[in-house]
Design an enzyme around this catalytic site. Structure first.
Site, PDB file in Angstrom:
ATOM      1  N   TYR A 190       1.946   5.200  -7.281  1.00  0.00           N
ATOM      2  CA  TYR A 190       1.697   3.969  -6.748  1.00  0.00           C
ATOM      3  C   TYR A 190       2.973   2.986  -7.399  1.00  0.00           C
ATOM      4  O   TYR A 190       3.653   2.235  -6.757  1.00  0.00           O
ATOM      5  CB  TYR A 190       0.390   3.295  -6.855  1.00  0.00           C
ATOM      6  CG  TYR A 190       0.203   1.974  -6.413  1.00  0.00           C
ATOM      7  CD1 TYR A 190       0.104   1.672  -5.157  1.00  0.00           C
ATOM      8  CD2 TYR A 190       0.062   0.887  -7.267  1.00  0.00           C
ATOM      9  CE1 TYR A 190      -0.156   0.586  -4.575  1.00  0.00           C
ATOM     10  CE2 TYR A 190      -0.304  -0.406  -6.855  1.00  0.00           C
ATOM     11  CZ  TYR A 190      -0.082  -0.474  -5.330  1.00  0.00           C
ATOM     12  OH  TYR A 190      -0.563  -1.742  -4.944  1.00  0.00           O
ATOM     13  N   SER A 232       3.893  -5.282  -5.882  1.00  0.00           N
ATOM     14  CA  SER A 232       2.911  -4.901  -6.746  1.00  0.00           C
ATOM     15  C   SER A 232       3.500  -5.369  -7.986  1.00  0.00           C
ATOM     16  O   SER A 232       4.671  -5.078  -8.297  1.00  0.00           O
ATOM     17  CB  SER A 232       1.846  -3.737  -6.684  1.00  0.00           C
ATOM     18  OG  SER A 232       1.234  -3.624  -7.687  1.00  0.00           O
TER      19      SER A 232
HETATM   20  N1  NAD Z   1      -5.660  -5.665  -3.805  1.00  0.00           N
HETATM   21  C1  NAD Z   1      -4.755  -5.446  -5.100  1.00  0.00           C
HETATM   22  O1  NAD Z   1      -5.229  -5.615  -6.256  1.00  0.00           O
HETATM   23  C2  NAD Z   1      -3.251  -5.425  -4.745  1.00  0.00           C
HETATM   24  C3  NAD Z   1      -2.399  -5.339  -5.773  1.00  0.00           C
HETATM   25  C4  NAD Z   1      -1.250  -5.443  -5.822  1.00  0.00           C
HETATM   26  C5  NAD Z   1      -0.597  -5.114  -4.430  1.00  0.00           C
HETATM   27  N2  NAD Z   1      -1.216  -4.890  -3.484  1.00  0.00           N
HETATM   28  C6  NAD Z   1      -0.769  -4.564  -2.160  1.00  0.00           C
HETATM   29  O2  NAD Z   1      -1.173  -5.515  -1.135  1.00  0.00           O
HETATM   30  C7  NAD Z   1      -1.025  -4.982   0.233  1.00  0.00           C
HETATM   31  C8  NAD Z   1      -2.364  -5.270   0.991  1.00  0.00           C
HETATM   32  O3  NAD Z   1      -3.199  -4.504   0.227  1.00  0.00           O
HETATM   33  P1  NAD Z   1      -4.941  -5.147   0.097  1.00  0.00           P
HETATM   34  O4  NAD Z   1      -5.026  -5.564  -1.050  1.00  0.00           O
HETATM   35  O5  NAD Z   1      -4.806  -6.320   1.501  1.00  0.00           O
HETATM   36  O6  NAD Z   1      -5.753  -3.944   0.465  1.00  0.00           O
HETATM   37  P2  NAD Z   1      -6.520  -3.564   1.619  1.00  0.00           P
HETATM   38  O7  NAD Z   1      -7.110  -2.060   1.563  1.00  0.00           O
HETATM   39  O8  NAD Z   1      -7.561  -4.624   2.123  1.00  0.00           O
HETATM   40  O9  NAD Z   1      -5.606  -3.831   3.190  1.00  0.00           O
HETATM   41  C9  NAD Z   1      -4.464  -2.693   3.255  1.00  0.00           C
HETATM   42  C10 NAD Z   1      -4.531  -2.515   4.716  1.00  0.00           C
HETATM   43  O10 NAD Z   1      -3.400  -1.458   5.209  1.00  0.00           O
HETATM   44  C11 NAD Z   1      -3.934  -0.697   6.119  1.00  0.00           C
HETATM   45  N3  NAD Z   1      -2.943   0.512   5.978  1.00  0.00           N
HETATM   46  C12 NAD Z   1      -3.494   1.567   5.108  1.00  0.00           C
HETATM   47  N4  NAD Z   1      -2.542   2.618   5.241  1.00  0.00           N
HETATM   48  C13 NAD Z   1      -2.128   2.221   6.672  1.00  0.00           C
HETATM   49  C14 NAD Z   1      -1.083   3.073   7.328  1.00  0.00           C
HETATM   50  N5  NAD Z   1      -0.793   4.432   7.083  1.00  0.00           N
HETATM   51  N6  NAD Z   1      -0.768   2.673   8.530  1.00  0.00           N
HETATM   52  C15 NAD Z   1      -1.220   1.438   8.976  1.00  0.00           C
HETATM   53  N7  NAD Z   1      -2.016   0.667   8.056  1.00  0.00           N
HETATM   54  C16 NAD Z   1      -2.531   1.067   6.873  1.00  0.00           C
HETATM   55  C17 NAD Z   1      -5.361  -0.467   5.824  1.00  0.00           C
HETATM   56  O11 NAD Z   1      -6.035   0.147   7.041  1.00  0.00           O
HETATM   57  C18 NAD Z   1      -6.011  -1.846   5.282  1.00  0.00           C
HETATM   58  O12 NAD Z   1      -6.149  -2.898   6.530  1.00  0.00           O
HETATM   59  C19 NAD Z   1      -0.740  -3.480  -0.295  1.00  0.00           C
HETATM   60  O13 NAD Z   1       0.487  -3.120  -0.172  1.00  0.00           O
HETATM   61  C20 NAD Z   1      -1.233  -3.132  -1.589  1.00  0.00           C
HETATM   62  O14 NAD Z   1      -0.597  -2.130  -2.053  1.00  0.00           O
HETATM   63  C21 NAD Z   1      -2.709  -4.980  -3.628  1.00  0.00           C
END
Ligand code: NAD
Length: 262
Positions: free
Chosen positions: A162, A149
Site C-alpha cells: 500500500y 496517503s
Molecule cells: N481512511 C484512511 O485512513 C486513509 C488514509 C490515507 C489515505 N486514504 C485514501 O483515501 C482514499 C479514500 O479512502 P476512504 O478512507 O474514503 O475509504 P473508503 O473505503 O470509505 O472509500 C474508498 C472508496 O473507493 C471505492 N473503491 C475501492 N476499490 C474500487 C475500485 N476497484 N473501483 C472503483 N471504486 C473502488 C470503494 O467502493 C469506496 O467507496 C483512498 O485512496 C485511500 O487509500 C485513506
C-alpha cells in the site's frame, strides 16, 4: 468554515460511494459544482445517489477504476452533460491487509497496485488531454487531485505494498505537474493519515490483538494522538482545488496530525 466558490465547475470524484470521496462530493456540490460520481458498483455508488441525486446537478456512472476505458467514459460523460471537466479527484483506493512484506502474496500485491496506482494513471491519461484542450481553447485547463496517503511519504510497516502504491501516486503526481505546468493544469496529491472511514476499520478489525488495543497502538504513533476526521481532509481538498490557489502544483500535502514530521 471557509467558503469556496466552485459555481459551474464540473468535479469528477472516484470512490464517491463513501468516506472521503462522498464527503468531498457533498462539499464541492454545496460550493456550486456539477458532479460526475463513480464507484465500483451500482450498489457501492448507491449512498451517493441517495444523498446527492435530488439536490445537485450530478451524474453517476459505476465501474471498476482498474478498467482503463471507464476513465474515458467518465471524462466523456462530464463533457456531454456539463460541457467541461474542471476538477478530477482520483480518490478510489483499497488498503492491503496488515502483513509483513515477506507474507504478502503476489496476487494481493498486484491487486493493490492495480487499484491504487494503475487506476490513477488510467484516470490521468483520460483527464489530461481534455484539460489541455480546454486550456488551449479557453485559457482555463483544470485541476487534478490524487488521494495518496502519509504511507506515500514515510515507510509504513505492515502496509508495504500500500505504501509503495501511494509513493508511486506521488511520483506520478509530481512528474505530471511539471509536464503540464504550462498547459494550465495543476496536479497535486493529498496524504492523509488514519482517517475515520470504512477503510480505517479494516486494519483495526483484522488485528489479532483486538480492535481497541490496535486503535491505541495506531494512535500512539500520531503526534496529535488521534485519527483524522473526514471533514479535516475534505476542507484541504477544497483549498487545493480552489481557483484562487493558482500557484500550487506538484505538491504532496500531508494531513496527518504530525505523523510525517518526525
Ligand atoms: N481512511 C484512511 O485512513 C486513509 C488514509 C490515507 C489515505 N486514504 C485514501 O483515501 C482514499 C479514500 O479512502 P476512504 O478512507 O474514503 O475509504 P473508503 O473505503 O470509505 O472509500 C474508498 C472508496 O473507493 C471505492 N473503491 C475501492 N476499490 C474500487 C475500485 N476497484 N473501483 C472503483 N471504486 C473502488 C470503494 O467502493 C469506496 O467507496 C483512498 O485512496 C485511500 O487509500 C485513506
Amino acid at each position: 468554515m471557509t467558503q469556496y466558490d466552485f459555481t459551474s465547475k464540473t468535479v469528477l470524484v472516484s470512490g464517491a460511494g463513501g468516506g472521503i470521496g462522498l464527503a468531498a462530493a457533498k462539499r464541492f456540490a454545496d460550493a456550486g459544482a456539477n458532479l460526475v460520481l463513480t464507484d465500483r458498483t451500482d450498489e457501492t455508488l448507491h449512498p451517493a445517489k441517495t444523498a446527492l441525486q435530488q439536490k445537485y446537478p450530478c451524474i453517476f456512472l459505476s465501474g471498476d477504476v482498474t478498467r482503463e476505458t471507464l476513465h474515458l467514459e467518465l471524462a466523456a460523460a462530464a463533457i456531454e452533460t456539463f460541457g467541461r471537466l474542471d476538477i478530477a479527484l482520483n480518490n478510489a483506493g483499497i488498503v492491503q491487509s496488515q502483513q509483513r512484506l515477506e507474507d504478502i502474496s503476489a496476487d494481493d500485491a498486484r491487486k493493490v497496485l492495480e487499484v491504487d496506482v494503475m487506476a490513477v494513471l488510467h484516470a490521468m491519461k483520460a483527464q489530461l488531454p481534455i484539460m489541455r484542450e480546454q486550456f488551449e481553447k479557453t485559457g482555463d485547463g483544470g485541476v487534478i487531485l490524487n488521494t495518496a496517503s502519509v504511507a506515500g511519504l514515510v515507510g509504513a510497516p505492515t502496509l508495504s505494498v500500500y505504501g509503495a502504491a501511494k509513493h508511486a501516486v506521488i511520483g506520478l503526481t509530481r512528474a505530471a505537474a511539471i509536464e503540464y505546468a504550462r498547459k494550465g493544469i495543476r496536479i497535486n496529491a493529498i496524504c492523509p493519515a488514519f482517517t475515520r472511514t470504512a477503510m480505517l476499520e479494516i486494519p483495526l478489525s483484522e488485528s489479532p490483538h483486538g480492535r481497541e488495543t490496535a486503535k491505541k497502538k495506531l494512535i500512539s504513533n500520531i503526534p496529535m494522538a488521534r485519527v483524522g476526521e473526514v471533514d479535516e481532509i475534505v476542507q484541504a481538498m477544497l483549498w487545493v482545488c480552489s481557483p484562487e490557489n493558482s500557484f500550487y502544483t506538484g505538491q504532496a500535502l500531508a494531513l496527518d496530525g504530525g505523523l510525517s514530521a518526525g
